[in-house]
Design an enzyme around this catalytic site. Structure first.
Site, PDB file in Angstrom:
ATOM      1  N   THR A 156     -58.775 -15.899 -37.909  1.00  0.00           N
ATOM      2  CA  THR A 156     -59.027 -16.727 -39.096  1.00  0.00           C
ATOM      3  C   THR A 156     -58.214 -18.010 -39.087  1.00  0.00           C
ATOM      4  O   THR A 156     -58.735 -19.100 -39.353  1.00  0.00           O
ATOM      5  CB  THR A 156     -58.709 -15.920 -40.376  1.00  0.00           C
ATOM      6  OG1 THR A 156     -59.554 -14.778 -40.435  1.00  0.00           O
ATOM      7  CG2 THR A 156     -58.939 -16.779 -41.615  1.00  0.00           C
ATOM      8  N   ASP A 170     -53.647 -50.496 -51.148  1.00  0.00           N
ATOM      9  CA  ASP A 170     -53.403 -50.077 -49.776  1.00  0.00           C
ATOM     10  C   ASP A 170     -54.541 -50.493 -48.854  1.00  0.00           C
ATOM     11  O   ASP A 170     -54.315 -50.930 -47.722  1.00  0.00           O
ATOM     12  CB  ASP A 170     -53.182 -48.566 -49.701  1.00  0.00           C
ATOM     13  CG  ASP A 170     -54.295 -47.750 -50.353  1.00  0.00           C
ATOM     14  OD1 ASP A 170     -55.109 -48.324 -51.103  1.00  0.00           O
ATOM     15  OD2 ASP A 170     -54.339 -46.527 -50.129  1.00  0.00           O
TER      16      ASP A 170
END
Length: 262
Positions: free
Chosen positions: A184, A110
């Site tokens: 969070t 790739d």
């Protein structure tokens, strides 16, 4: 027509191009490890059917694969469906790249394909970024592949954080209100998006320092590129077709008009 297949750790990209390089379709399926050639043949037939294309019109194929157990089965599937053995990016394939000696036979197919396409499409010096399962940076200058850096990918890093930190949940990646998370989940999303964007900007600076001159082009591809690039401060060209075009160019470099390997 030319069939291109890039087998990544998470997804497998399937593309079909006219002989002159015009795209017919580009699609993707999940990468399935340890499956038979028949399984991949059915997958490929389904992709062609979904896109209204005729697999019997394929005159040649080029494969890059970073999951070695899949290479043989996939090549067998392509041969069975098209009657033609595909080329696979690896030793013996002409690339036109002058790769530094200590990197020979170590670069993933790739990376090679994306580099070949980037050199053909953009002015150098070039920094090529692939934001996939792993994040990779490559430096190309005057036809020479100078080197690369490999980091954990965006989603891979997030999954590791959630797996190893007991109080951090598994979350989807979405754009938070800003870099300062007020809870969070937003804090995790801010860290993932702005943190990876800052890393990309910093790595570009470091690659330019190593090169000794600014990059004429910084180009990025890969499934996570649309998530990260909008938050980068450096100018980066997004080219989602870079890998497919690279596989097409590699096929052209290695096969004549009759489809026979040169």
């Amino acid at each position: 027509m030319i069939l291109t297949i890039d087998v990544g750790n998470t997804t497998t990209a399937v593309g079909l191009l006219e002989d002159d390089g015009r795209r017919v379709f580009r699609s993707s399926v999940d990468t399935a490890v340890h499956c038979s050639a028949d399984h991949y043949a059915v997958e490929l037939l389904s992709v062609f059917l979904l896109n209204g294309a005729d697999i019997h019109a394929v005159s040649g194929a080029m494969i890059s694969c970073v999951v070695p157990p899949l290479e043989r089965s996939l090549a067998a599937a392509v041969t069975r469906l098209t009657g033609k053995a595909p080329l696979v990016v690896g030793p013996g394939i002409r690339t036109g790249l002058n790769i530094r000696s200590d990197l020979h036979n170590q670069l993933g197919g790739d990376i090679v394909a994306s580099s070949v396409a980037a050199m053909a499409r953009y002015p150098g010096p070039l920094i090529v970024i692939d934001l996939g399962t792993a994040t990779t940076f490559s430096l190309l200058r005057e036809g020479v592949y100078e080197g690369c850096a490999i980091l954990p990918g965006v989603r891979l890093g997030l999954e590791a954080l959630s797996d190893r930190a007991a109080e951090l949940p598994h979350i989807s990646i979405e754009t938070p209100p800003g870099p300062l998370g007020r809870n969070t989940i937003d804090a995790m999303r801010a860290g993932v998006l702005y943190g990876n964007a800052g890393m990309v900007d910093s790595m570009i600076d470091r690659f330019e320092d190593a090169c000794g001159q600014p990059a004429a082009t910084v180009v990025a591809t890969g499934g996570n590129a649309p998530l990260i690039l909008p938050h980068c401060r450096r100018r980066i060209v997004h080219d989602p077709e870079l890998l497919q075009q690279g596989l097409y160019l590699l096929y052209q470099k290695n096969c004549g008009r009759d489809g026979r390997r040169r």
